[in-house]
Design a protein around this motif. Structure first.
Motif, PDB file in Angstrom:
ATOM      1  N   ILE A   1      40.298  45.200  35.028  1.00  0.00           N
ATOM      2  CA  ILE A   1      39.153  44.661  34.301  1.00  0.00           C
ATOM      3  C   ILE A   1      38.094  44.316  35.339  1.00  0.00           C
ATOM      4  CG2 ILE A   1      38.306  42.803  32.830  1.00  0.00           C
ATOM      5  CD1 ILE A   1      41.194  42.495  31.817  1.00  0.00           C
ATOM      6  N   PRO A   2      36.914  44.942  35.244  1.00  0.00           N
ATOM      7  CA  PRO A   2      35.866  44.657  36.230  1.00  0.00           C
ATOM      8  C   PRO A   2      35.451  43.182  36.214  1.00  0.00           C
ATOM      9  CG  PRO A   2      35.291  46.559  34.864  1.00  0.00           C
ATOM     10  CD  PRO A   2      36.512  45.930  34.263  1.00  0.00           C
ATOM     11  N   ASN A   3      35.112  42.659  37.379  1.00  0.00           N
ATOM     12  CA  ASN A   3      34.588  41.308  37.553  1.00  0.00           C
ATOM     13  C   ASN A   3      35.536  40.211  37.078  1.00  0.00           C
ATOM     14  OD1 ASN A   3      32.127  42.310  38.629  1.00  0.00           O
ATOM     15  ND2 ASN A   3      31.475  42.767  36.535  1.00  0.00           N
ATOM     16  N   SER A   4      36.834  40.462  37.108  1.00  0.00           N
ATOM     17  CA  SER A   4      37.801  39.442  36.697  1.00  0.00           C
ATOM     18  C   SER A   4      38.194  38.604  37.913  1.00  0.00           C
ATOM     19  CB  SER A   4      39.030  40.106  36.074  1.00  0.00           C
ATOM     20  OG  SER A   4      39.654  40.975  36.995  1.00  0.00           O
ATOM     21  N   PRO A   5      38.753  37.404  37.674  1.00  0.00           N
ATOM     22  CA  PRO A   5      39.235  36.594  38.803  1.00  0.00           C
ATOM     23  C   PRO A   5      40.253  37.391  39.623  1.00  0.00           C
ATOM     24  CG  PRO A   5      39.382  35.378  36.731  1.00  0.00           C
ATOM     25  CD  PRO A   5      39.013  36.786  36.379  1.00  0.00           C
ATOM     26  N   ASP A   6      40.384  37.061  40.905  1.00  0.00           N
ATOM     27  CA  ASP A   6      41.251  37.837  41.796  1.00  0.00           C
ATOM     28  C   ASP A   6      42.711  37.885  41.351  1.00  0.00           C
ATOM     29  OD1 ASP A   6      41.655  35.167  42.399  1.00  0.00           O
ATOM     30  OD2 ASP A   6      41.725  35.473  44.567  1.00  0.00           O
ATOM     31  N   TYR A   7      43.192  36.832  40.696  1.00  0.00           N
ATOM     32  CA  TYR A   7      44.587  36.820  40.273  1.00  0.00           C
ATOM     33  C   TYR A   7      44.817  37.570  38.967  1.00  0.00           C
ATOM     34  CZ  TYR A   7      43.017  33.128  37.170  1.00  0.00           C
ATOM     35  OH  TYR A   7      42.341  32.416  36.222  1.00  0.00           O
ATOM     36  N   LEU A   8      43.736  37.926  38.239  1.00  0.00           N
ATOM     37  CA  LEU A   8      43.879  38.655  36.987  1.00  0.00           C
ATOM     38  C   LEU A   8      43.958  40.141  37.298  1.00  0.00           C
ATOM     39  CD1 LEU A   8      44.073  38.535  33.934  1.00  0.00           C
ATOM     40  CD2 LEU A   8      41.583  38.720  33.856  1.00  0.00           C
ATOM     41  N   LEU A   9      45.140  40.712  37.120  1.00  0.00           N
ATOM     42  CA  LEU A   9      45.371  42.107  37.480  1.00  0.00           C
ATOM     43  C   LEU A   9      44.763  43.072  36.479  1.00  0.00           C
ATOM     44  CD1 LEU A   9      49.083  41.828  38.619  1.00  0.00           C
ATOM     45  CD2 LEU A   9      47.017  41.789  40.037  1.00  0.00           C
TER      46      LEU A   9
ATOM     47  N   PRO B   1      46.163  40.065  28.776  1.00  0.00           N
ATOM     48  CA  PRO B   1      45.741  39.785  30.151  1.00  0.00           C
ATOM     49  C   PRO B   1      46.968  39.489  31.005  1.00  0.00           C
ATOM     50  CG  PRO B   1      44.505  38.443  28.587  1.00  0.00           C
ATOM     51  CD  PRO B   1      45.605  39.124  27.823  1.00  0.00           C
ATOM     52  N   THR B   2      47.016  40.087  32.205  1.00  0.00           N
ATOM     53  CA  THR B   2      48.181  39.941  33.070  1.00  0.00           C
ATOM     54  C   THR B   2      47.741  39.385  34.417  1.00  0.00           C
ATOM     55  OG1 THR B   2      49.271  41.764  31.939  1.00  0.00           O
ATOM     56  CG2 THR B   2      50.125  41.158  34.108  1.00  0.00           C
ATOM     57  N   ALA B   3      48.366  38.285  34.809  1.00  0.00           N
ATOM     58  CA  ALA B   3      47.988  37.581  36.033  1.00  0.00           C
ATOM     59  C   ALA B   3      49.094  37.669  37.076  1.00  0.00           C
ATOM     60  CB  ALA B   3      47.706  36.112  35.719  1.00  0.00           C
ATOM     61  N   ASP B   4      48.688  37.725  38.341  1.00  0.00           N
ATOM     62  CA  ASP B   4      49.625  37.676  39.459  1.00  0.00           C
ATOM     63  C   ASP B   4      49.814  36.204  39.807  1.00  0.00           C
ATOM     64  OD1 ASP B   4      50.939  37.660  41.936  1.00  0.00           O
ATOM     65  OD2 ASP B   4      50.009  39.543  42.535  1.00  0.00           O
ATOM     66  N   LEU B   5      50.955  35.662  39.438  1.00  0.00           N
ATOM     67  CA  LEU B   5      51.214  34.238  39.652  1.00  0.00           C
ATOM     68  C   LEU B   5      51.231  33.888  41.132  1.00  0.00           C
ATOM     69  CD1 LEU B   5      51.703  31.642  38.138  1.00  0.00           C
ATOM     70  CD2 LEU B   5      54.139  32.172  38.073  1.00  0.00           C
ATOM     71  N   ARG B   6      51.626  34.820  41.968  1.00  0.00           N
ATOM     72  CA  ARG B   6      51.621  34.562  43.423  1.00  0.00           C
ATOM     73  C   ARG B   6      50.208  34.208  43.881  1.00  0.00           C
ATOM     74  NH1 ARG B   6      56.051  36.638  46.300  1.00  0.00           N
ATOM     75  NH2 ARG B   6      54.751  36.748  48.157  1.00  0.00           N
TER      76      ARG B   6
ATOM     77  N   ASN C   1      62.538  45.286  40.997  1.00  0.00           N
ATOM     78  CA  ASN C   1      62.895  44.009  40.373  1.00  0.00           C
ATOM     79  C   ASN C   1      61.711  43.278  39.758  1.00  0.00           C
ATOM     80  OD1 ASN C   1      65.643  44.167  41.088  1.00  0.00           O
ATOM     81  ND2 ASN C   1      65.161  43.496  43.155  1.00  0.00           N
ATOM     82  N   THR C   2      60.487  43.731  40.030  1.00  0.00           N
ATOM     83  CA  THR C   2      59.293  43.045  39.530  1.00  0.00           C
ATOM     84  C   THR C   2      59.243  43.133  38.015  1.00  0.00           C
ATOM     85  OG1 THR C   2      58.123  43.615  41.576  1.00  0.00           O
ATOM     86  CG2 THR C   2      56.776  42.925  39.699  1.00  0.00           C
ATOM     87  N   ARG C   3      58.917  42.010  37.387  1.00  0.00           N
ATOM     88  CA  ARG C   3      58.857  41.920  35.924  1.00  0.00           C
ATOM     89  C   ARG C   3      57.545  41.271  35.493  1.00  0.00           C
ATOM     90  NH1 ARG C   3      62.261  45.032  36.660  1.00  0.00           N
ATOM     91  NH2 ARG C   3      64.435  44.964  36.079  1.00  0.00           N
ATOM     92  N   ILE C   4      57.202  41.495  34.226  1.00  0.00           N
ATOM     93  CA  ILE C   4      56.085  40.794  33.597  1.00  0.00           C
ATOM     94  C   ILE C   4      56.667  39.929  32.500  1.00  0.00           C
ATOM     95  CG2 ILE C   4      53.963  41.006  32.251  1.00  0.00           C
ATOM     96  CD1 ILE C   4      53.469  43.703  33.641  1.00  0.00           C
TER      97      ILE C   4
ATOM     98  N   LEU D   1      52.595  37.265  33.030  1.00  0.00           N
ATOM     99  CA  LEU D   1      52.686  36.750  34.397  1.00  0.00           C
ATOM    100  C   LEU D   1      53.640  37.630  35.182  1.00  0.00           C
ATOM    101  CD1 LEU D   1      52.919  32.860  34.056  1.00  0.00           C
ATOM    102  CD2 LEU D   1      50.952  34.237  34.698  1.00  0.00           C
ATOM    103  N   VAL D   2      53.177  38.081  36.334  1.00  0.00           N
ATOM    104  CA  VAL D   2      54.014  38.930  37.180  1.00  0.00           C
ATOM    105  C   VAL D   2      54.916  38.050  38.036  1.00  0.00           C
ATOM    106  CG1 VAL D   2      54.007  40.653  39.021  1.00  0.00           C
ATOM    107  CG2 VAL D   2      52.271  40.751  37.217  1.00  0.00           C
ATOM    108  N   ALA D   3      56.206  38.356  38.008  1.00  0.00           N
ATOM    109  CA  ALA D   3      57.198  37.648  38.827  1.00  0.00           C
ATOM    110  C   ALA D   3      57.933  38.675  39.680  1.00  0.00           C
ATOM    111  CB  ALA D   3      58.188  36.891  37.947  1.00  0.00           C
ATOM    112  N   ASP D   4      58.291  38.284  40.890  1.00  0.00           N
ATOM    113  CA  ASP D   4      59.024  39.188  41.775  1.00  0.00           C
ATOM    114  C   ASP D   4      60.365  39.599  41.169  1.00  0.00           C
ATOM    115  OD1 ASP D   4      56.931  38.854  43.553  1.00  0.00           O
ATOM    116  OD2 ASP D   4      58.034  37.497  44.872  1.00  0.00           O
TER     117      ASP D   4
END
Length: 169
Positions: A44-52, A63-68, A81-84, A100-103
């Motif tokens: 998604i253009p111009n989204s916050p850095d953690y929003l994938l 909306p999917t975010a990188d929790l890290r 092993n990565t999950r959403i 939320l993305v988790a390792d």
């Protein structure tokens, strides 16, 4: 459980435990709609850095975010092993669907009220309002995440502004 932990929203119940790096976190099982194998979200253009981006979840763009990144950790490449974790997070005026993305995801664990300790006081001001409590285990601690607090009001407005994407057509 102490009054502090009660006041911060920690309660006895079932939690989905998941890992980010060497850290172990947990979210209330009642918020978890489903757990998906990782797929690359549509940017998604111009989204916050953690929003994938958006992930297609049964025809709905979530909306999917990188929790890290949201927690200030270094990003990492997805593995097998990565999950959403697809969550339905209750806010004041609506329910926010969010991935939320988790390792990795471990298990559903039951924590009793007397196991849940308040977030630690380290003597200085630090961003701990997203921690509803911690649980001590033999191999370390599990941090119980308060997801509505983790997402500030600015973040939830930003995330909620993305329309649902109908990809089932």
């Amino acid at each position: 459980m102490s009054e502090t932990a009660k006041g911060q929203g920690a309660s006895e119940g079932q939690y989905v435990t998941f890992g980010l790096g060497d850290e172990l976190f947990a979210a209330p099982v009642g918020l978890v709609r489903e757990i998906l194998t990782y797929q690359v979200p549509s940017r998604i253009p111009n989204s916050p850095d953690y929003l994938l981006g958006l992930t297609d979840v049964r025809g709905q763009g979530v909306p999917t975010a990188d929790l890290r990144i949201r927690l200030g950790m270094a990003p990492t490449e997805p593995t097998l092993n990565t999950r959403i974790l697809v969550l339905d997070i209750p806010l004041e005026d609506r329910v926010l669907s969010l991935g939320l993305v988790a390792d990795r995801v471990f298990e559903v664990a039951v924590f009793s009220a007397d196991q849940i300790e308040p977030s630690p006081d380290i003597g200085i001001k630090w961003r701990s309002d997203y921690i509803s409590g911690v649980v001590r285990r033999e191999d370390g601690f599990v941090v119980l995440i308060d997801l509505p607090r983790l997402l500030s009001s600015t973040d939830t407005v930003s995330l909620a502004s993305f329309p649902d994407v109908d990809r089932a057509a």
